[in-house]
Design an enzyme around this catalytic site. Sequence first.
Site, PDB file in Angstrom:
ATOM      1  N   GLY A  10       0.826  -1.205   0.000  1.00 42.35           N
ATOM      2  CA  GLY A  10       0.000   0.000   0.000  1.00 42.35           C
ATOM      3  C   GLY A  10       0.856   1.248   0.000  1.00 42.35           C
ATOM      4  O   GLY A  10       2.081   1.183  -0.107  1.00 42.35           O
ATOM      5  N   MET A  12       2.095   5.064   1.809  1.00 44.27           N
ATOM      6  CA  MET A  12       2.461   5.452   3.173  1.00 44.27           C
ATOM      7  C   MET A  12       1.172   5.792   3.929  1.00 44.27           C
ATOM      8  O   MET A  12       0.178   6.197   3.314  1.00 44.27           O
ATOM      9  CB  MET A  12       3.417   6.649   3.154  1.00 44.27           C
ATOM     10  CG  MET A  12       4.849   6.240   2.831  1.00 44.27           C
ATOM     11  SD  MET A  12       5.984   7.619   2.625  1.00 44.27           S
ATOM     12  CE  MET A  12       6.256   8.120   4.317  1.00 44.27           C
ATOM     13  N   GLY A  15      -1.236   1.908   7.072  1.00 42.34           N
ATOM     14  CA  GLY A  15      -1.300   0.939   8.177  1.00 42.34           C
ATOM     15  C   GLY A  15      -0.639  -0.385   7.824  1.00 42.34           C
ATOM     16  O   GLY A  15      -1.038  -1.436   8.346  1.00 42.34           O
ATOM     17  N   GLU A  85       9.287  -2.939   5.145  1.00 41.33           N
ATOM     18  CA  GLU A  85       9.875  -2.025   4.141  1.00 41.33           C
ATOM     19  C   GLU A  85      10.678  -2.801   3.087  1.00 41.33           C
ATOM     20  O   GLU A  85      11.778  -2.415   2.713  1.00 41.33           O
ATOM     21  CB  GLU A  85      10.784  -0.988   4.818  1.00 41.33           C
ATOM     22  CG  GLU A  85      10.095  -0.107   5.849  1.00 41.33           C
ATOM     23  CD  GLU A  85       9.361   1.095   5.279  1.00 41.33           C
ATOM     24  OE1 GLU A  85       9.042   1.098   4.066  1.00 41.33           O
ATOM     25  OE2 GLU A  85       9.095   2.026   6.060  1.00 41.33           O
ATOM     26  N   ILE A  86      10.104  -3.879   2.615  1.00 38.76           N
ATOM     27  CA  ILE A  86      10.824  -4.791   1.717  1.00 38.76           C
ATOM     28  C   ILE A  86      11.226  -4.122   0.396  1.00 38.76           C
ATOM     29  O   ILE A  86      12.186  -4.544  -0.258  1.00 38.76           O
ATOM     30  CB  ILE A  86       9.990  -6.079   1.473  1.00 38.76           C
ATOM     31  CG1 ILE A  86      10.894  -7.243   1.008  1.00 38.76           C
ATOM     32  CG2 ILE A  86       8.840  -5.820   0.503  1.00 38.76           C
ATOM     33  CD1 ILE A  86      10.227  -8.612   1.031  1.00 38.76           C
ATOM     34  N   GLN A  87      10.524  -3.050   0.017  1.00 37.32           N
ATOM     35  CA  GLN A  87      10.841  -2.379  -1.257  1.00 37.32           C
ATOM     36  C   GLN A  87      12.245  -1.778  -1.282  1.00 37.32           C
ATOM     37  O   GLN A  87      12.783  -1.523  -2.347  1.00 37.32           O
ATOM     38  CB  GLN A  87       9.794  -1.299  -1.576  1.00 37.32           C
ATOM     39  CG  GLN A  87       9.932   0.029  -0.839  1.00 37.32           C
ATOM     40  CD  GLN A  87       9.434   0.002   0.593  1.00 37.32           C
ATOM     41  OE1 GLN A  87       8.876  -0.983   1.055  1.00 37.32           O
ATOM     42  NE2 GLN A  87       9.637   1.101   1.321  1.00 37.32           N
ATOM     43  N   CYS A 141      -7.079  10.308   1.834  1.00 35.83           N
ATOM     44  CA  CYS A 141      -6.505  11.482   1.163  1.00 35.83           C
ATOM     45  C   CYS A 141      -6.663  12.725   2.039  1.00 35.83           C
ATOM     46  O   CYS A 141      -7.759  13.041   2.493  1.00 35.83           O
ATOM     47  CB  CYS A 141      -7.181  11.701  -0.186  1.00 35.83           C
ATOM     48  SG  CYS A 141      -6.504  13.133  -1.082  1.00 35.83           S
ATOM     49  N   CYS A 150      -9.960  15.947   1.712  1.00 29.21           N
ATOM     50  CA  CYS A 150     -10.684  15.248   0.635  1.00 29.21           C
ATOM     51  C   CYS A 150     -11.401  14.008   1.181  1.00 29.21           C
ATOM     52  O   CYS A 150     -12.578  13.805   0.944  1.00 29.21           O
ATOM     53  CB  CYS A 150      -9.707  14.888  -0.477  1.00 29.21           C
ATOM     54  SG  CYS A 150     -10.260  13.585  -1.579  1.00 29.21           S
ATOM     55  N   CYS A 186      -5.413  10.412  -2.933  1.00 22.34           N
ATOM     56  CA  CYS A 186      -6.249   9.635  -3.852  1.00 22.34           C
ATOM     57  C   CYS A 186      -5.695   9.846  -5.271  1.00 22.34           C
ATOM     58  O   CYS A 186      -4.893  10.761  -5.485  1.00 22.34           O
ATOM     59  CB  CYS A 186      -7.710  10.079  -3.742  1.00 22.34           C
ATOM     60  SG  CYS A 186      -8.013  11.733  -4.387  1.00 22.34           S
TER      61      CYS A 186
HETATM   62 ZN   LIG Z   1      -8.178  13.321  -2.781  1.00 23.32          ZN
END
Ligand SMILES: [Zn+2]
Length: 205
Positions: A10, A12, A15, A85-87, A141, A150, A186
Site C-alpha cells: 500500500g 504510506m 497501516g 519495508e521490503i521495497q 486522502c 478530501c 487519492c
Molecule cells: Zn483526494
Amino acid sequence: MTESLKGISGSMFAGKTETLLKEISRAEYGGKKVQVFKPEIDNRWKTEAEIRSHSGGSHKACIVKNSSNIIDCLEPDTQVVAIEEIQFFDAEIVDVVRSLLEADIRVVFAGLSLDFRGEPFGSMPTLLSLCDEIEKPTAVCTETVDGKPCGAVATKTQRLINGKPANYSDPIVLIGDEEEGYHARCPKHHRVPGKPTPKPIYQSK
Ligand SMILES: [Zn+2]
C-alpha cells in the site's frame, strides 16, 4: 514447499506496519517462532531494533544491510519470517524469499507498492506476483478541498518539497528523508510534475 507467502502492500500511512504486526502476533499466538527483519535504510523513529506502527504497536527486529543478511541472521528454529519495508532491499530479496519458502518457512512482508512518482517500487512487482495472499490496506486522502480534507481512499504517496509536489526526475529516496514530506493521496489529487503521460486512447482531430 509447505509454507506460503503473504504480501502487505500500500501507500504510506495505510497501516502496513500495523497489519504486519497483526500477522506477527497471530503467528506467535499460534506458537510459531517469528523473526522480523528490516533494511538499514529505514531510520524512521530512530530506534535501532524494532518496527513500530503509527498506532503505537511494536516488535523487536533485526536490522540488516543486504537481503542475504536475512539468511545469515536466521535462527535454526524460526518458522515465520516477517520483513518490513521490503521495497528498499536489493534485487536479491526475491531469491532470499524463495529460499525461505523452500526451507518451509512462512514469509510475510510489508512494502510500498509505488514510489512517490506512482511507479512500481523496487522488487515489489515480482514479490507480489509470487504471493499466495495479498492484503492492500489504504490510507485517507488529506488534500484540502474547500477547507476540508478530501477524505477519499488514498492509494498513492505524494512527496512535497517546500509545500510543492516533487518532480518526476527527483531521486526516489532522499538522504535524511522524513515522513513530514509525504502525504497520502487519492488518484485525483496525486501530482507529479514532469511525469510522462500515457498515450491518449482518443486521438483529437
Ligand atoms: Zn483526494
